[in-house]
Scaffold this active site. Sequence first.
Site, PDB file in Angstrom:
ATOM      1  CG  ASN A 119      41.876  41.330  26.695  1.00 59.53           C
ATOM      2  OD1 ASN A 119      42.406  42.275  26.108  1.00 59.53           O
ATOM      3  ND2 ASN A 119      41.482  41.410  27.958  1.00 59.53           N
ATOM      4  CE  LYS A 143      44.339  40.685  30.020  1.00 57.98           C
ATOM      5  NZ  LYS A 143      44.397  40.187  31.378  1.00 57.98           N
ATOM      6  CG  HIS A 199      39.088  43.110  31.132  1.00 59.59           C
ATOM      7  ND1 HIS A 199      40.037  43.237  32.117  1.00 59.59           N
ATOM      8  CD2 HIS A 199      39.279  41.890  30.571  1.00 59.59           C
ATOM      9  CE1 HIS A 199      40.785  42.132  32.135  1.00 59.59           C
ATOM     10  NE2 HIS A 199      40.336  41.299  31.208  1.00 59.59           N
ATOM     11  CD  GLU A 240      43.682  43.308  33.017  1.00 61.61           C
ATOM     12  OE1 GLU A 240      43.777  43.738  31.862  1.00 61.61           O
ATOM     13  OE2 GLU A 240      44.007  42.148  33.344  1.00 61.61           O
ATOM     14  CD  GLU A 268      37.831  37.734  31.424  1.00 62.46           C
ATOM     15  OE1 GLU A 268      38.565  37.044  30.717  1.00 62.46           O
ATOM     16  OE2 GLU A 268      37.998  38.950  31.590  1.00 62.46           O
ATOM     17  N   GLY A 317      45.182  36.251  34.854  1.00 61.93           N
ATOM     18  CA  GLY A 317      46.626  36.466  34.826  1.00 61.93           C
ATOM     19  C   GLY A 317      47.379  35.867  35.998  1.00 61.93           C
ATOM     20  CB  SER A 352      44.626  31.317  34.424  1.00 64.85           C
ATOM     21  OG  SER A 352      45.160  32.429  35.102  1.00 64.85           O
TER      22      SER A 352
HETATM   23  P1  PGA Z   1      44.308  35.650  31.309  1.00 69.78           P
HETATM   24  O1  PGA Z   1      43.431  36.971  31.047  1.00 69.78           O
HETATM   25  O2  PGA Z   1      43.911  34.623  30.309  1.00 69.78           O
HETATM   26  O3  PGA Z   1      45.740  36.106  31.133  1.00 69.78           O
HETATM   27  O4  PGA Z   1      44.027  35.216  32.704  1.00 69.78           O
HETATM   28  C1  PGA Z   1      42.071  36.867  30.711  1.00 69.78           C
HETATM   29  C2  PGA Z   1      41.497  38.247  30.532  1.00 69.78           C
HETATM   30  O5  PGA Z   1      41.922  39.172  31.214  1.00 69.78           O
HETATM   31  O6  PGA Z   1      40.588  38.441  29.705  1.00 69.78           O
END
Ligand code: PGA
Length: 255
Positions: free
Chosen positions: A10, A12, A96, A98, A168, A174, A213
């Site tokens: 992903n 983003k 997601h 976000e 997640e 992140g 992460s």
């Molecule tokens: P990350 O993000 O691996 O940077 O923690 C995962 C995601 O948001 O799908």
Amino acid sequence: MKNKPIIAGNWKMNKSNLEAKSFVSDIQNRILDKGDTKVIFCPPFTSLFTIVDTLKNSQFSVGAQNVHYEPHGAYTGEISIDMLASIGAKYVIIGHSERRHIFGESDAFINKKIIAVNKSNLIPIFCIGETLEQRNSGLTGKILKDQIEFGLKKIDSIDPDKFILAYEPVWAIGTGETASESQVEEAHLKIKLYLKTLFGSKGEQVPILYGGSVNEKNARPLINIDGVSGFLIGGASLKIDSFCEIINTVKKIKR
Ligand code: PGA
């Protein structure tokens, strides 16, 4: 494990069209034996077409990060399912954290997208996960159950070959903080159970990815956890060495 492990990147809001093209070309050259894993790139809308074109005739797949549930109309800034399908996208991330937390997408709104995508040939990567506050209040199980029940409302049946779920934990996205192996295992088992309750054995077979992460160092222990069918990766999917190492690690382990 009978199904191929899934590794979805992903991106983003990262990478220009040119950067995207050279990134996937490099990965194509470096990952020669692509057959053992299902690798999905989810770039921003602006490089979707370029990536589909660059990866044609390869076993890599391409997905979008968002979609609208209406087929067309006055929805400034939105993209429809048919638009994604028409340029060759096969997957779409829905729900997601976000989108939920920054853009205020509710379970009901997410549900409309899932219903629309479920009627199409696109495969949803449906994301769920608890916040740290919810985890600390002992609400993880309830939150996951609610997100599944409300997100999948009015869905009568599920095809495990055409549906992917991603667990997640919001606090692990992140942040560099990964959920512990026991936390991941417990959550995945619960999710499997909820899906089984709703959709029987088909629900139980839905692949469940872990995200939050994931990197080249923790990929090995995480992929070995019971119930983990692959990863949804943000930060590490933007770095060519890290992403290739994760793919190679997963290939070696899940045979
Ligand atoms: P990350 O993000 O691996 O940077 O923690 C995962 C995601 O948001 O799908």
